[in-house]
Design a protein around this motif. Structure first.
Motif, PDB file in Angstrom:
ATOM      1  N   THR A  79     -50.990  -8.441 -18.073  1.00 60.33           N
ATOM      2  CA  THR A  79     -50.109  -8.822 -19.181  1.00 60.33           C
ATOM      3  C   THR A  79     -49.723 -10.288 -19.073  1.00 60.33           C
ATOM      4  O   THR A  79     -49.734 -11.030 -20.065  1.00 60.33           O
ATOM      5  N   GLU A  80     -49.384 -10.716 -17.855  1.00 67.51           N
ATOM      6  CA  GLU A  80     -49.023 -12.119 -17.623  1.00 67.51           C
ATOM      7  C   GLU A  80     -50.181 -13.038 -17.995  1.00 67.51           C
ATOM      8  O   GLU A  80     -49.995 -14.055 -18.668  1.00 67.51           O
ATOM      9  N   LYS A  81     -51.390 -12.673 -17.567  1.00 72.20           N
ATOM     10  CA  LYS A  81     -52.568 -13.498 -17.875  1.00 72.20           C
ATOM     11  C   LYS A  81     -52.824 -13.550 -19.379  1.00 72.20           C
ATOM     12  O   LYS A  81     -53.213 -14.588 -19.917  1.00 72.20           O
ATOM     13  N   MET A  82     -52.614 -12.416 -20.049  1.00 74.65           N
ATOM     14  CA  MET A  82     -52.824 -12.358 -21.493  1.00 74.65           C
ATOM     15  C   MET A  82     -51.836 -13.254 -22.231  1.00 74.65           C
ATOM     16  O   MET A  82     -52.229 -14.040 -23.101  1.00 74.65           O
ATOM     17  N   ILE A  83     -50.555 -13.164 -21.871  1.00 75.75           N
ATOM     18  CA  ILE A  83     -49.544 -14.001 -22.523  1.00 75.75           C
ATOM     19  C   ILE A  83     -49.818 -15.480 -22.254  1.00 75.75           C
ATOM     20  O   ILE A  83     -49.738 -16.321 -23.151  1.00 75.75           O
ATOM     21  N   ARG A  84     -50.148 -15.801 -20.988  1.00 74.93           N
ATOM     22  CA  ARG A  84     -50.434 -17.186 -20.621  1.00 74.93           C
ATOM     23  C   ARG A  84     -51.611 -17.734 -21.443  1.00 74.93           C
ATOM     24  O   ARG A  84     -51.586 -18.875 -21.913  1.00 74.93           O
ATOM     25  N   TYR A  85     -52.641 -16.905 -21.619  1.00 77.14           N
ATOM     26  CA  TYR A  85     -53.812 -17.329 -22.396  1.00 77.14           C
ATOM     27  C   TYR A  85     -53.430 -17.620 -23.850  1.00 77.14           C
ATOM     28  O   TYR A  85     -53.821 -18.650 -24.406  1.00 77.14           O
ATOM     29  N   PHE A  86     -52.664 -16.695 -24.459  1.00 74.18           N
ATOM     30  CA  PHE A  86     -52.280 -16.890 -25.852  1.00 74.18           C
ATOM     31  C   PHE A  86     -51.403 -18.137 -26.025  1.00 74.18           C
ATOM     32  O   PHE A  86     -51.549 -18.877 -27.002  1.00 74.18           O
ATOM     33  N   ILE A  87     -50.483 -18.375 -25.074  1.00 68.06           N
ATOM     34  CA  ILE A  87     -49.621 -19.555 -25.163  1.00 68.06           C
ATOM     35  C   ILE A  87     -50.449 -20.830 -25.074  1.00 68.06           C
ATOM     36  O   ILE A  87     -50.269 -21.767 -25.861  1.00 68.06           O
ATOM     37  N   SER A  88     -51.378 -20.879 -24.120  1.00 67.19           N
ATOM     38  CA  SER A  88     -52.209 -22.076 -23.963  1.00 67.19           C
ATOM     39  C   SER A  88     -53.100 -22.293 -25.187  1.00 67.19           C
ATOM     40  O   SER A  88     -53.450 -23.421 -25.527  1.00 67.19           O
ATOM     41  N   LYS A  89     -53.444 -21.196 -25.861  1.00 60.92           N
ATOM     42  CA  LYS A  89     -54.297 -21.288 -27.044  1.00 60.92           C
ATOM     43  C   LYS A  89     -53.564 -21.928 -28.223  1.00 60.92           C
ATOM     44  O   LYS A  89     -54.152 -22.689 -28.994  1.00 60.92           O
ATOM     45  N   VAL A  90     -52.261 -21.628 -28.351  1.00 58.64           N
ATOM     46  CA  VAL A  90     -51.508 -22.138 -29.508  1.00 58.64           C
ATOM     47  C   VAL A  90     -50.686 -23.385 -29.191  1.00 58.64           C
ATOM     48  O   VAL A  90     -50.246 -24.083 -30.088  1.00 58.64           O
ATOM     49  N   MET A  91     -50.478 -23.670 -27.897  1.00 59.88           N
ATOM     50  CA  MET A  91     -49.686 -24.844 -27.519  1.00 59.88           C
ATOM     51  C   MET A  91     -50.412 -25.669 -26.453  1.00 59.88           C
ATOM     52  O   MET A  91     -49.853 -25.966 -25.397  1.00 59.88           O
ATOM     53  N   PRO A  92     -51.652 -26.072 -26.686  1.00 56.19           N
ATOM     54  CA  PRO A  92     -52.399 -26.789 -25.640  1.00 56.19           C
ATOM     55  C   PRO A  92     -51.797 -28.141 -25.281  1.00 56.19           C
ATOM     56  O   PRO A  92     -51.848 -28.563 -24.136  1.00 56.19           O
ATOM     57  N   ARG A  93     -51.209 -28.830 -26.250  1.00 61.23           N
ATOM     58  CA  ARG A  93     -50.681 -30.169 -25.980  1.00 61.23           C
ATOM     59  C   ARG A  93     -49.299 -30.140 -25.364  1.00 61.23           C
ATOM     60  O   ARG A  93     -48.802 -31.142 -24.898  1.00 61.23           O
ATOM     61  N   TYR A  94     -48.652 -28.950 -25.383  1.00 69.32           N
ATOM     62  CA  TYR A  94     -47.277 -28.856 -24.897  1.00 69.32           C
ATOM     63  C   TYR A  94     -47.194 -27.979 -23.651  1.00 69.32           C
ATOM     64  O   TYR A  94     -46.190 -27.339 -23.396  1.00 69.32           O
ATOM     65  N   ARG A  95     -48.282 -27.950 -22.869  1.00 74.57           N
ATOM     66  CA  ARG A  95     -48.307 -27.026 -21.746  1.00 74.57           C
ATOM     67  C   ARG A  95     -47.280 -27.373 -20.661  1.00 74.57           C
ATOM     68  O   ARG A  95     -46.999 -26.561 -19.796  1.00 74.57           O
ATOM     69  N   PHE A  96     -46.761 -28.620 -20.685  1.00 73.61           N
ATOM     70  CA  PHE A  96     -45.770 -28.998 -19.682  1.00 73.61           C
ATOM     71  C   PHE A  96     -44.340 -28.771 -20.186  1.00 73.61           C
ATOM     72  O   PHE A  96     -43.385 -28.953 -19.448  1.00 73.61           O
TER      73      PHE A  96
END
Length: 342
Positions: A79-96
């Protein structure tokens, strides 16, 4: 920096699909809650749509799993990996820059399961996590005036759970949740086809039947669909034509349980709020509410008007995403509630 750069994110962490709403952007993710990992190493091979294509079709070294079962986390790491993947997919420039997340969960989950949701969100990169009940999020997403001193009933039918709540003054006066939803509809069709026709079909075929000709209320026109499966006796592939009357019969048991739960919740509702519900009706949300004829059946069985929300599939994610806009209203409603109750 957080105030200007971070995004408020609403998540509907569903058994079947995960939806993510970002303020100012709308629904940015609507993908199956499926993760494909390499056996042994647990390395993620695919997530979402790509992973669903692998479900039940993977070679021996890859496992495609659904990390949520019956509305709760069954596999925390996935679940953690899935959420992390979706977040990185929609917010690639704001990962920090970590976002604030509001996640809708069924009210029937335990405190341990609730903490598991929070933990997975924090590990996936959230700065702040708020967990709210799905029916409350659905009510916000359906634009129900929840802060009025009046009763509003919401019935949210998801993939793993059905939640029925009566909301007034920003809080849930009566709520009931059962671990039964769209997945159980699919399972019921699979069992029926095997029992009556000795044909083994997968959940993908049963889901197609549910969507194309599934129905809860008798209709004049009888629809038919051809399906393929494995003969339970010979083990050979076989075709079968099935009609909408038979699918309705297959769905009768899970639908009856949902209707009975709605009736029970209405029976627990204070008379003053019940009168409001008769006037305003029951609002249906969630993918399960899209089953043909279901609102009509519930209206017939309860005698209460039933309204299908404008975007039933998106209501929980929309409501979760708008939660922070409503936060002040929740504080005010609690103050009113406290003053009324001494």
């Amino acid at each position: 920096m957080f105030g200007r750069g971070s995004s408020d994110m609403g998540i509907d962490l569903g058994t079947c699909n995960t939806l993510i709403y970002i303020r100012g952007k709308g629904i940015v993710i609507n993908e199956p809650s499926v993760v494909a990992v390499e056996r042994g190493t647990k390395k993620v091979m695919a997530v979402g749509v790509d992973a669903k294509r692998m479900l039940f079709k993977t070679p021996g070294n890859i496992i495609a799993i659904r990390p949520l079962q019956d509305g709760v986390i069954a596999d925390l790491e996935s679940t953690e990996k899935m959420i992390r993947y979706f977040i990185s997919k929609v917010m690639p420039r704001y990962r920090f820059i970590k976002p604030r997340m509001v996640i809708g969960v069924p009210s029937c989950i335990t405190e341990v399961e609730r903490r598991a949701v929070e933990e997975s969100a924090y590990k996936a990169g959230a700065r702040e996590v708020t967990v709210i009940e799905e029916s409350l999020a659905a009510a916000i997403g359906a634009n129900i005036p929840i802060f009025e001193p009046a009763g509003h009933m919401v019935c949210d039918i998801g993939g793993g759970t059905t939640e029925i709540s009566v909301i007034s003054l920003g809080g849930m006066v009566v709520t009931s949740a059962i671990r039964l939803g769209g997945d159980k509809f699919d399972d019921a069709i699979v069992r029926h086809v095997r029992s009556i026709h000795n044909l083994i079909i997968g959940n993908g075929v049963s889901e197609r039947l549910k969507i194309e000709i599934g129905n809860a209320f008798p209709e004049k026109e009888i629809e038919k669909v051809e399906i393929k499966g494995t003969d339970a006796i010979t083990g050979l592939p076989r075709r079968l034509e099935i009609d909408s009357v038979e699918v309705r019969e297959a769905l009768k048991d899970p639908i009856t349980k949902i209707v009975d739960e709605i009736k029970a919740t209405l029976g627990k509702t204070p008379p003053e709020l019940a009168a409001d519900i008769v006037e305003w009706g029951i609002v249906m949300t969630g993918g399960g509410s899209l089953l043909k004829g279901l609102p009509k059946l519930i209206q017939k069985e309860t005698g209460v008007p039933v309204i299908l929300a404008d975007e039933p599939l998106n209501c929980v994610a929309l409501g979760a995403g708008k939660y922070f806009e409503y936060a002040k209203g929740f504080d005010n409603s609690r103050s009113i509630y406290d003053s009324l109750n001494g």
